[in-house]
Design a protein around this motif. Sequence first.
Motif, PDB file in Angstrom:
ATOM      1  N   ILE A   2       0.849  -1.182   0.000  1.00 41.51           N
ATOM      2  CA  ILE A   2       0.000   0.000   0.000  1.00 41.51           C
ATOM      3  C   ILE A   2       0.886   1.233   0.000  1.00 41.51           C
ATOM      4  O   ILE A   2       1.874   1.309   0.728  1.00 41.51           O
ATOM      5  CB  ILE A   2      -0.916   0.017   1.234  1.00 41.51           C
ATOM      6  CG1 ILE A   2      -1.745  -1.267   1.289  1.00 41.51           C
ATOM      7  CG2 ILE A   2      -1.822   1.233   1.230  1.00 41.51           C
ATOM      8  CD1 ILE A   2      -2.711  -1.442   0.169  1.00 41.51           C
ATOM      9  N   SER A   3       0.568   2.208  -0.826  1.00 41.10           N
ATOM     10  CA  SER A   3       1.375   3.419  -0.913  1.00 41.10           C
ATOM     11  C   SER A   3       1.233   4.239   0.354  1.00 41.10           C
ATOM     12  O   SER A   3       0.337   4.029   1.173  1.00 41.10           O
ATOM     13  CB  SER A   3       0.935   4.250  -2.124  1.00 41.10           C
ATOM     14  OG  SER A   3      -0.343   4.797  -1.906  1.00 41.10           O
ATOM     15  N   ARG A   5       0.157   7.108   0.786  1.00 43.94           N
ATOM     16  CA  ARG A   5      -1.086   7.862   0.862  1.00 43.94           C
ATOM     17  C   ARG A   5      -2.307   6.967   1.043  1.00 43.94           C
ATOM     18  O   ARG A   5      -3.438   7.424   0.954  1.00 43.94           O
ATOM     19  CB  ARG A   5      -1.246   8.732  -0.397  1.00 43.94           C
ATOM     20  CG  ARG A   5      -0.255   9.887  -0.455  1.00 43.94           C
ATOM     21  CD  ARG A   5      -0.444  10.699  -1.720  1.00 43.94           C
ATOM     22  NE  ARG A   5      -0.031   9.949  -2.898  1.00 43.94           N
ATOM     23  CZ  ARG A   5      -0.173  10.398  -4.154  1.00 43.94           C
ATOM     24  NH1 ARG A   5      -0.740  11.579  -4.375  1.00 43.94           N
ATOM     25  NH2 ARG A   5       0.235   9.681  -5.171  1.00 43.94           N
ATOM     26  N   ARG A   7      -3.353   4.584  -0.832  1.00 45.06           N
ATOM     27  CA  ARG A   7      -3.943   4.072  -2.053  1.00 45.06           C
ATOM     28  C   ARG A   7      -3.176   2.845  -2.521  1.00 45.06           C
ATOM     29  O   ARG A   7      -1.995   2.688  -2.228  1.00 45.06           O
ATOM     30  CB  ARG A   7      -3.929   5.150  -3.140  1.00 45.06           C
ATOM     31  CG  ARG A   7      -4.697   6.404  -2.774  1.00 45.06           C
ATOM     32  CD  ARG A   7      -4.823   7.336  -3.956  1.00 45.06           C
ATOM     33  NE  ARG A   7      -3.529   7.758  -4.488  1.00 45.06           N
ATOM     34  CZ  ARG A   7      -3.381   8.507  -5.579  1.00 45.06           C
ATOM     35  NH1 ARG A   7      -4.451   8.892  -6.262  1.00 45.06           N
ATOM     36  NH2 ARG A   7      -2.183   8.869  -5.999  1.00 45.06           N
ATOM     37  N   SER A   9      -1.023   0.474  -4.854  1.00 45.30           N
ATOM     38  CA  SER A   9       0.063   0.747  -5.789  1.00 45.30           C
ATOM     39  C   SER A   9      -0.126  -0.081  -7.056  1.00 45.30           C
ATOM     40  O   SER A   9      -0.798  -1.122  -7.045  1.00 45.30           O
ATOM     41  CB  SER A   9       1.410   0.414  -5.145  1.00 45.30           C
ATOM     42  OG  SER A   9       1.463  -0.964  -4.800  1.00 45.30           O
ATOM     43  N   ARG A  35      -0.982   9.213 -12.512  1.00 47.74           N
ATOM     44  CA  ARG A  35      -0.744   8.435 -11.288  1.00 47.74           C
ATOM     45  C   ARG A  35       0.373   7.450 -11.604  1.00 47.74           C
ATOM     46  O   ARG A  35       0.149   6.393 -12.173  1.00 47.74           O
ATOM     47  CB  ARG A  35      -2.016   7.717 -10.854  1.00 47.74           C
ATOM     48  CG  ARG A  35      -1.871   6.899  -9.566  1.00 47.74           C
ATOM     49  CD  ARG A  35      -3.222   6.536  -9.012  1.00 47.74           C
ATOM     50  NE  ARG A  35      -3.143   5.573  -7.927  1.00 47.74           N
ATOM     51  CZ  ARG A  35      -4.201   5.191  -7.202  1.00 47.74           C
ATOM     52  NH1 ARG A  35      -5.396   5.697  -7.473  1.00 47.74           N
ATOM     53  NH2 ARG A  35      -4.060   4.312  -6.212  1.00 47.74           N
ATOM     54  N   GLU A 112      -4.685   6.261 -13.709  1.00 46.25           N
ATOM     55  CA  GLU A 112      -5.488   6.933 -12.685  1.00 46.25           C
ATOM     56  C   GLU A 112      -6.948   6.492 -12.763  1.00 46.25           C
ATOM     57  O   GLU A 112      -7.592   6.260 -11.732  1.00 46.25           O
ATOM     58  CB  GLU A 112      -5.386   8.443 -12.852  1.00 46.25           C
ATOM     59  CG  GLU A 112      -6.083   9.232 -11.764  1.00 46.25           C
ATOM     60  CD  GLU A 112      -5.743  10.709 -11.803  1.00 46.25           C
ATOM     61  OE1 GLU A 112      -6.025  11.381 -10.798  1.00 46.25           O
ATOM     62  OE2 GLU A 112      -5.198  11.182 -12.815  1.00 46.25           O
ATOM     63  N   MET A 115      -7.024   2.760 -11.463  1.00 39.56           N
ATOM     64  CA  MET A 115      -6.706   2.601 -10.046  1.00 39.56           C
ATOM     65  C   MET A 115      -7.772   3.216  -9.144  1.00 39.56           C
ATOM     66  O   MET A 115      -7.993   2.747  -8.019  1.00 39.56           O
ATOM     67  CB  MET A 115      -5.335   3.206  -9.754  1.00 39.56           C
ATOM     68  CG  MET A 115      -4.180   2.418 -10.371  1.00 39.56           C
ATOM     69  SD  MET A 115      -4.182   0.656  -9.925  1.00 39.56           S
ATOM     70  CE  MET A 115      -3.979   0.751  -8.146  1.00 39.56           C
ATOM     71  N   ALA A 116      -8.471   4.245  -9.612  1.00 35.69           N
ATOM     72  CA  ALA A 116      -9.571   4.807  -8.825  1.00 35.69           C
ATOM     73  C   ALA A 116     -10.665   3.768  -8.610  1.00 35.69           C
ATOM     74  O   ALA A 116     -11.319   3.740  -7.558  1.00 35.69           O
ATOM     75  CB  ALA A 116     -10.141   6.040  -9.527  1.00 35.69           C
ATOM     76  N   ASP A 119      -9.369   1.318  -5.964  1.00 39.07           N
ATOM     77  CA  ASP A 119      -9.442   1.982  -4.657  1.00 39.07           C
ATOM     78  C   ASP A 119     -10.872   1.998  -4.116  1.00 39.07           C
ATOM     79  O   ASP A 119     -11.091   1.876  -2.906  1.00 39.07           O
ATOM     80  CB  ASP A 119      -8.926   3.423  -4.765  1.00 39.07           C
ATOM     81  CG  ASP A 119      -7.412   3.504  -4.959  1.00 39.07           C
ATOM     82  OD1 ASP A 119      -6.719   2.529  -4.620  1.00 39.07           O
ATOM     83  OD2 ASP A 119      -6.935   4.538  -5.461  1.00 39.07           O
TER      84      ASP A 119
END
Length: 369
Positions: A2-3, A5, A7, A9, A35, A112, A115-116, A119
């Motif tokens: 996990i990054s 922030r 989120r 990776s 991203r 991006e 990955m959104a 997430d």
Amino acid sequence: MISDRGRLSWGLCVATLNRPDMLVRCVEHALAQTRPPAEIAIADASDDWEAHRGRIRETLAAATNGAEVRLVFLGHPEKSSARQRNAALTAMSADVAFVIDDDSLMEPDCAETIMALYDADAEGRVAGIAGVNVAGDDAAARAVAKGTALKDAGGIRRSARMRAAVRRSGLARWVLKEVLLQSRDRIFLRYDEPGTHHGRDTAAALALPGTRYTEFLPGWGMTVRREVALRELFDDGLLAYCPTEDLDASYRWGRHGVCLVAEGARINHVEAAAGRIKRRKVTALSLMNSAYFTRRNSRRPARDAARFYGLATRRVLAETLKDLITGRLSLPQARGAAWALVRSPTVWRQDRADLPDWYAGLQRRILAG
């Protein structure tokens, strides 16, 4: 991993062979994402893979300006996109692997967008997500301007015009799908029992915006939770260019979560010419791979062998029509399909435990022929 922030990776995962210029462009597009990736994993089966690694290191240094992007560059001893992808996936540490072709160029917001969605899926019910192919006249022109040899630039333009025409005609869509079998879900034989896969109900319950359900992901532009991929790796019995390896892998990923298409995640699949094999061999391998996957995985082989022969007969007809429509009078795809239909009974006679080694030998004979 996990990054910082919080989120998930992501990392780029690429199998490549003798296309260093195209590989560099693929990596450049990955590094230019809004991203950025946490890592890049490449399995290169080229003889001069060390020189290619040097070029990627230079690309990474120039593009990241000191930002930390882990590079895993493996020289792979076997020319097998399936085995190369498995090696790269195993060496990665990111949460999500972008398993794309070396001639797939992601638009800047592609990662991006995808990955959104991962997430937003807090319960991990999404196994894999595909992008959409925006290749066509513009993509071909850009590639030619950069000096990339296309598989068939004119063919790409004709294909784009054909797709546009098909979108306007329900009859044409039916012919392409049901007669010419120009659909992933018409050329793959499902060998799992009903109810073992996440399907439309899971996708509907998630209701992730900008997505649609798919049963199969395309090899030029798929992403997958790495934990799922490690449970269901690409079939290691496949050699060289492996037709339908993507369908088989993503079908098995559906055992663990739903697969989706992200409509806003754009990828230009350039389809560079280098490294391709002849149409006859591709078609033969595609059908033989289907028999192999089914023999290796099916719990009801007698039933599914009969289903395979029905599919194979339809493929011979479909490939004959496609050859004639496109002016290939030597009928390479039809000959490949007919060859596979005649020889496929040998697959069903193999003991399951010995099947991968036996099938590797058969593939070598096809590729050498």
